[in-house]
Motif scaffolding. Structure first.
Motif, short mmCIF file in Angstrom:
data_model
loop_
_atom_site.label_atom_id
_atom_site.label_comp_id
_atom_site.label_asym_id
_atom_site.label_seq_id
_atom_site.Cartn_x
_atom_site.Cartn_y
_atom_site.Cartn_z
N GLY A 1 0.95 -1.23 -0.09
CA GLY A 1 0.01 -0.01 0.09
C GLY A 1 0.87 1.32 -0.03
N THR A 2 1.82 1.31 0.95
CA THR A 2 3.06 2.35 0.88
C THR A 2 3.59 2.62 -0.78
OG1 THR A 2 3.22 1.92 3.11
CG2 THR A 2 4.64 3.32 1.84
N ALA A 3 4.14 1.62 -1.14
CA ALA A 3 4.66 1.64 -2.52
C ALA A 3 3.60 2.17 -3.53
CB ALA A 3 5.25 0.39 -2.77
N LEU A 4 2.40 1.74 -3.59
CA LEU A 4 1.49 2.35 -4.46
C LEU A 4 0.99 3.71 -4.25
CD1 LEU A 4 -1.31 -0.92 -4.35
CD2 LEU A 4 0.45 -0.02 -6.37
N ALA A 5 0.93 4.09 -2.67
CA ALA A 5 0.67 5.56 -2.38
C ALA A 5 1.88 6.34 -3.21
CB ALA A 5 0.49 5.58 -1.05
N LEU A 6 3.06 5.83 -2.99
CA LEU A 6 4.00 6.83 -3.74
C LEU A 6 4.01 6.84 -5.13
CD1 LEU A 6 7.13 5.26 -1.44
CD2 LEU A 6 6.09 7.67 -1.37
N VAL A 7 3.70 5.74 -5.81
CA VAL A 7 3.65 5.70 -7.18
C VAL A 7 2.35 6.68 -7.66
CG1 VAL A 7 2.68 4.30 -9.37
CG2 VAL A 7 4.49 3.35 -7.43
#
Length: 281
Positions: free
Chosen positions: A76-82
């Motif tokens: 979820g954090t990785a997707l939020a950064l993307v």
């Protein structure tokens, strides 16, 4: 104002107090569905702490919660950064990522059962074509546990993504830019700047996701029913079976109170971390 609110407050307390005290009374008796039974004190609690099936449920609940919450948070954090960056189709991509969270769990579990439940389902058929032989995913304890955990991760990632996307709004872009100019890599900026600033929302997300996961009855029950041989039985499924299948109401309610105690202790720990993060911020 207080006089006007008093009747509503009294009603809320009364509606919640009676079920609570009745449940406490049930947990101290050996009753079933037909009646409350005799008073036996803390025997139900001591029975639970000595029951191998209870500890097996504790073990899987911990595995289910820790792995699901942590992996979902990372993704979820990785997707939020993307999604923080602008790119074509970002809005449509975000909507697609939210689908696992907004689709009713009954629909989701039915779809996953269609994919993996029987040897003729698409996933076992594909594995058989790839040379893995006859794979019965939900009949094997290890693969059943993996499927339940993956399903929970799939459903929790959108929640984590939204929480982290909101938290990223508090990160000042100028701070990141200053770190970049100082030579910090993207990973160093994430690890040493972004994540510390987001520590309070991260703890809140962990608390909420952990509570949702520990209390998640339908995902596990509709996928595997707690099987095979109890390998995917979480504490809430274990308590349900005690009350509604074994008709051991007192024992089941005692297990429910042990779950509640564990959730309170976990919440206190994380809220202390939240307060500490707020003080440091």
């Amino acid at each position: 104002m207080a006089a006007m609110l008093a009747p509503s407050i009294f009603l809320l307390i009364a509606l919640n107090a009676y079920p609570l005290f009745y449940a406490v009374s049930q947990s101290l008796r050996d009753g079933g569905i037909a009646g409350p039974g005799e008073f036996i004190g803390l025997e139900n609690y001591t029975t639970a702490l000595q029951d191998p099936a209870f500890w097996e449920a504790v073990r899987f609940t911990l595995l289910f919660t820790v792995v699901s919450v942590f992996v979902a948070w990372v993704i979820g954090t990785a997707l939020a950064l993307v999604l923080r960056r602008s790119f074509p189709g970002r809005s449509a991509f975000r909507v697609l990522l939210l689908l696992p969270w907004v689709v009713p769990v009954v629909v989701s579990t039915t779809s996953w059962n269609f994919l993996v439940a029987t040897p003729s389902s698409p996933v076992p058929t594909l594995l058989r074509e790839l040379g893995f032989g006859d794979v019965q995913i939900l009949a094997n304890p290890n693969s059943a546990m993996a499927i339940v955990i993956v399903f929970k991760i799939w459903g929790t990632v959108p929640f984590m993504m939204m929480m982290m996307s909101s938290a990223l709004q508090a990160v000042d872009p100028s701070v990141e830019e200053a770190c970049r100019l100082d030579g910090a890599s993207r990973w160093q900026r994430i690890r040493h700047v972004i994540l510390p600033i987001m520590s309070k929302p991260i703890y809140i997300a962990w608390v909420l996701a952990s509570i949702f996961t520990i209390n998640d009855f339908p995902s596990v029950f509709l996928l595997t029913g707690g099987g095979p041989v109890g390998s995917t039985s979480t504490l809430v499924v274990f308590a349900y079976r005690l009350v509604f299948q074994d008709f051991r109401t007192g024992y089941g309610v005692a297990v429910a109170f042990l779950i509640t105690t564990a959730l309170i202790a976990m919440s206190i720990y994380f809220f202390r971390r939240i307060n500490r993060a707020s003080a440091n911020g």
